[in-house]
Design a protein around this motif. Structure first.
Motif, PDB file in Angstrom:
ATOM      1  N   UNK A  25       0.853  -1.178   0.000  1.00 23.07           N
ATOM      2  CA  UNK A  25       0.000   0.000   0.000  1.00 23.07           C
ATOM      3  C   UNK A  25       0.897   1.237   0.000  1.00 23.07           C
ATOM      4  N   UNK A  26       0.636   2.158  -0.924  1.00 22.93           N
ATOM      5  CA  UNK A  26       1.413   3.386  -0.977  1.00 22.93           C
ATOM      6  C   UNK A  26       0.972   4.308   0.154  1.00 22.93           C
ATOM      7  N   UNK A  27       1.936   4.787   0.911  1.00 14.17           N
ATOM      8  CA  UNK A  27       1.666   5.684   2.033  1.00 14.17           C
ATOM      9  C   UNK A  27       2.725   6.785   2.052  1.00 14.17           C
ATOM     10  N   UNK A  51       3.976   0.051   2.295  1.00 12.48           N
ATOM     11  CA  UNK A  51       3.896  -0.794   3.487  1.00 12.48           C
ATOM     12  C   UNK A  51       3.038  -2.006   3.178  1.00 12.48           C
ATOM     13  N   UNK A  52       3.366  -3.116   3.826  1.00  7.76           N
ATOM     14  CA  UNK A  52       2.570  -4.337   3.714  1.00  7.76           C
ATOM     15  C   UNK A  52       2.385  -4.871   5.132  1.00  7.76           C
ATOM     16  N   UNK A  53       1.759  -6.014   5.254  1.00 11.38           N
ATOM     17  CA  UNK A  53       1.572  -6.607   6.582  1.00 11.38           C
ATOM     18  C   UNK A  53       2.892  -7.132   7.147  1.00 11.38           C
ATOM     19  N   UNK A  54       3.904  -7.298   6.283  1.00 10.15           N
ATOM     20  CA  UNK A  54       5.180  -7.859   6.730  1.00 10.15           C
ATOM     21  C   UNK A  54       6.310  -6.875   6.880  1.00 10.15           C
ATOM     22  N   UNK A 124      -3.401  -3.242  10.569  1.00 11.48           N
ATOM     23  CA  UNK A 124      -4.356  -3.962   9.718  1.00 11.48           C
ATOM     24  C   UNK A 124      -5.606  -3.118   9.448  1.00 11.48           C
ATOM     25  N   UNK A 125      -6.104  -2.431  10.472  1.00 16.23           N
ATOM     26  CA  UNK A 125      -7.288  -1.585  10.297  1.00 16.23           C
ATOM     27  C   UNK A 125      -7.004  -0.480   9.284  1.00 16.23           C
ATOM     28  N   UNK A 126      -5.874   0.219   9.437  1.00 14.89           N
ATOM     29  CA  UNK A 126      -5.568   1.346   8.558  1.00 14.89           C
ATOM     30  C   UNK A 126      -5.254   0.902   7.130  1.00 14.89           C
ATOM     31  N   UNK A 127      -4.822  -0.326   6.949  1.00 11.70           N
ATOM     32  CA  UNK A 127      -4.588  -0.831   5.590  1.00 11.70           C
ATOM     33  C   UNK A 127      -5.870  -1.392   4.977  1.00 11.70           C
ATOM     34  N   UNK A 132      -4.606  -1.597  -2.680  1.00  8.53           N
ATOM     35  CA  UNK A 132      -3.206  -1.990  -2.870  1.00  8.53           C
ATOM     36  C   UNK A 132      -2.577  -1.218  -4.028  1.00  8.53           C
ATOM     37  N   UNK A 133      -1.250  -1.095  -3.974  1.00  9.87           N
ATOM     38  CA  UNK A 133      -0.507  -0.458  -5.061  1.00  9.87           C
ATOM     39  C   UNK A 133      -0.685  -1.281  -6.327  1.00  9.87           C
ATOM     40  N   UNK A 134      -0.564  -0.648  -7.487  1.00 11.81           N
ATOM     41  CA  UNK A 134      -0.666  -1.406  -8.740  1.00 11.81           C
ATOM     42  C   UNK A 134       0.348  -2.543  -8.772  1.00 11.81           C
TER      43      UNK A 134
END
Length: 140
Positions: A25-27, A51-54, A124-127, A132-134
């Motif tokens: 996810x672009x942030x 950012x990702x979950x990992x 997780x909530x904020x994502x 998701x990014x392309x």
């Protein structure tokens, strides 16, 4: 084949390879990285780019040393006016640092290890409400 540029990081490592395929996810979130394993406490600031979950990619003015033990503080902007940003604390590993010609900054890869308190749930909530990014962006 072992990664000769990043000791201890093997591209064939199944855990690393699996996490590289997570949605990103672009942030543009403020981040601080604190090294506490040295005689003095060093901290660096930058911006999370994706950012990702990992883990996440950080842009900063500094070439950060690789380390298995850093504390990361991620400032997630408030979703509504009048609220404060949510600061998520997570023990992490600095995986790599490279100079990005595209941005004129150092790009550092950070892998999450252990979240403090409700940090995982907050991230997780904020994502969850972001797109998701392309796919092109996520390829390495």
């Amino acid at each position: 084949m072992p990664n000769l540029f990043l000791p201890g990081l093997d591209a064939a490592d199944p855990d690393w390879a699996e996490q590289r395929h997570e949605a990103r996810f672009l942030v543009n979130w403020r981040v601080a990285i604190v090294y506490e394993e040295r005689e003095q406490r060093l901290s660096f600031r930058g911006r999370a780019f994706d950012i990702s979950h990992g883990g996440f990619s950080l842009h900063s003015d500094f070439s950060l040393p690789m380390s298995d033990k850093v504390t990361v503080l991620i400032s997630i902007p408030a979703v509504s006016a009048g609220q404060r940003p949510k600061v998520v604390e997570v023990k992490s590993r600095v995986i790599y640092t490279v100079l990005s010609n595209e941005f004129g900054l150092f790009r550092t890869g950070v892998q999450f290890v252990e979240f403090k308190a409700d940090g995982r749930e907050s991230l997780d909530f904020h994502l969850s409400y972001r797109n998701p990014a392309p796919q092109r962006m996520r390829q390495e």
